[in-house]
Design a protein around this motif. Structure first.
Motif, PDB file in Angstrom:
ATOM      1  N   PHE A  72       0.947  -1.323  -0.179  1.00  0.00           N
ATOM      2  CA  PHE A  72      -0.047   0.180  -0.021  1.00  0.00           C
ATOM      3  C   PHE A  72       0.722   1.239   0.099  1.00  0.00           C
ATOM      4  N   THR A  74       3.974   1.591  -1.081  1.00  0.00           N
ATOM      5  CA  THR A  74       4.621   2.022  -2.325  1.00  0.00           C
ATOM      6  C   THR A  74       3.781   2.236  -3.393  1.00  0.00           C
ATOM      7  N   PHE A  75       2.458   1.919  -3.305  1.00  0.00           N
ATOM      8  CA  PHE A  75       1.341   2.143  -4.614  1.00  0.00           C
ATOM      9  C   PHE A  75       0.680   3.527  -4.317  1.00  0.00           C
ATOM     10  N   PHE A  76       0.282   3.739  -2.915  1.00  0.00           N
ATOM     11  CA  PHE A  76      -0.651   5.113  -2.771  1.00  0.00           C
ATOM     12  C   PHE A  76       0.178   6.136  -2.117  1.00  0.00           C
ATOM     13  N   ALA A  77       1.038   5.772  -1.249  1.00  0.00           N
ATOM     14  CA  ALA A  77       1.979   6.808  -0.387  1.00  0.00           C
ATOM     15  C   ALA A  77       2.921   7.545  -1.040  1.00  0.00           C
ATOM     16  N   PRO A  79       3.287   7.857  -4.194  1.00  0.00           N
ATOM     17  CA  PRO A  79       2.907   8.930  -5.316  1.00  0.00           C
ATOM     18  C   PRO A  79       2.751  10.561  -4.673  1.00  0.00           C
ATOM     19  N   GLU A  80       2.453  10.499  -3.188  1.00  0.00           N
ATOM     20  CA  GLU A  80       2.130  11.961  -2.572  1.00  0.00           C
ATOM     21  C   GLU A  80       3.383  12.528  -2.530  1.00  0.00           C
ATOM     22  N   LYS A  84       6.019   8.073  -8.461  1.00  0.00           N
ATOM     23  CA  LYS A  84       4.747   7.578  -8.864  1.00  0.00           C
ATOM     24  C   LYS A  84       5.417   6.189  -9.623  1.00  0.00           C
ATOM     25  N   VAL A  87       1.718  -0.411 -11.370  1.00  0.00           N
ATOM     26  CA  VAL A  87       1.263  -1.398 -10.688  1.00  0.00           C
ATOM     27  C   VAL A  87       2.459  -2.440 -10.451  1.00  0.00           C
ATOM     28  N   ALA A  90       5.354  -0.963  -8.390  1.00  0.00           N
ATOM     29  CA  ALA A  90       5.110  -0.808  -7.047  1.00  0.00           C
ATOM     30  C   ALA A  90       5.107  -2.183  -6.261  1.00  0.00           C
ATOM     31  N   ILE A 166      -3.914  -4.129  -5.443  1.00  0.00           N
ATOM     32  CA  ILE A 166      -3.489  -3.035  -6.153  1.00  0.00           C
ATOM     33  C   ILE A 166      -3.582  -3.447  -7.650  1.00  0.00           C
TER      34      ILE A 166
END
Length: 237
Positions: A72, A74-77, A79-80, A84, A87, A90, A166
């Motif tokens: 989670f 690597t894929f969602f945090a 990019p913040e 980026k 899939v 990540a 993901i």
């Protein structure tokens, strides 16, 4: 249950593509996690002031986190903060981070299993620390580490299924898509992928057991360690 429909050529090909993705992701993660895990394990074993402690803190932190959380992250945090990834990237990154920490402990334990007297004898005979590690400690430790490393790789292969969260198009993800076509495909499809996972992982388990048995027999037959110069394969400098 509709076994005939579930096992149609199109569905089987689609599941095979998922298996290929699973094996590809696992292979990439295995290669890089072994490299990074070995480096981290050697750094912890070397007990370098400050650096070894920093590595130990990072490794222990990662080892005590669930892999799903790392996926989670690597894929969602990431990019913040401007990082980026696709899939697949990540998923691979998360697996490498987690497995590197797990393998580093195996490497460190393998190095610690070598008798300290061999290091002292090598150093007293004129070998440098790096030469001692390269020619004497690492070759023996690697042979002892093979069975647990293979077992860890088996866990890694199974852990790739967590990337379904993901939407990585691996085996389990593709199986869910097949199930979505017809509710009667659910049991046949899950039975098939269960058999596939079992076949691959059990084969690796047999390999790990054979290597472990071979290593034990080698220890018993060797009895004592070779002379330092013979292990190193060169005259001490």
């Amino acid at each position: 249950m509709d076994f005939i429909g579930a096992y149609s050529a199109g569905n089987l090909l689609f599941l095979l593509k998922g298996l290929m993705t699973t094996l590809f992701v696992a292979f990439i993660a295995i290669v890089f996690s072994f490299i990074f895990g070995s480096i981290l394990g050697i750094l912890r074993y070397a007990k370098i002031p400050v650096l070894s402690k920093v590595v130990a803190v990072c490794v222990e932190t990662i080892r005590n986190l669930p892999l799903l959380l790392i996926i989670f992250f690597t894929f969602f945090a990431l990019p913040e903060v401007g990082i980026k990834m696709s899939v697949m990237m990540a998923a691979v990154t998360a697996l490498i981070i987690f497995e590197s920490a797990m393998l580093s402990e195996i490497v460190r334990s393998g190095l610690n299993s070598i008798e300290k007297g061999q290091i002292e004898a090598a150093r007293s005979s004129g070998l440098t620390y790096i030469q001692t590690m390269q020619h004497i400690i690492l070759p023996q430790a690697l042979r002892r580490m093979v069975p647990p490393i293979v077992s860890q790789f088996i866990s890694l292969l199974k852990d790739t299924s967590l990337a379904v969260v993901i939407s990585l198009p691996e085996l389990l993800h593709n199986a869910q898509i097949v199930n979505g076509k017809n509710v009667n495909y659910v049991i046949p499809t899950f039975l098939l992928i269960a058999f596939i996972y079992f076949l691959v992982n059990y084969s690796l388990s047999l390999l790990a057991r054979r290597l472990e048995t071979k290593e034990r027999s080698n220890r018993k037959s060797t009895g004592k360690t070779l002379p330092i110069q013979q292990q190193a394969g060169s005259e001490p400098m």
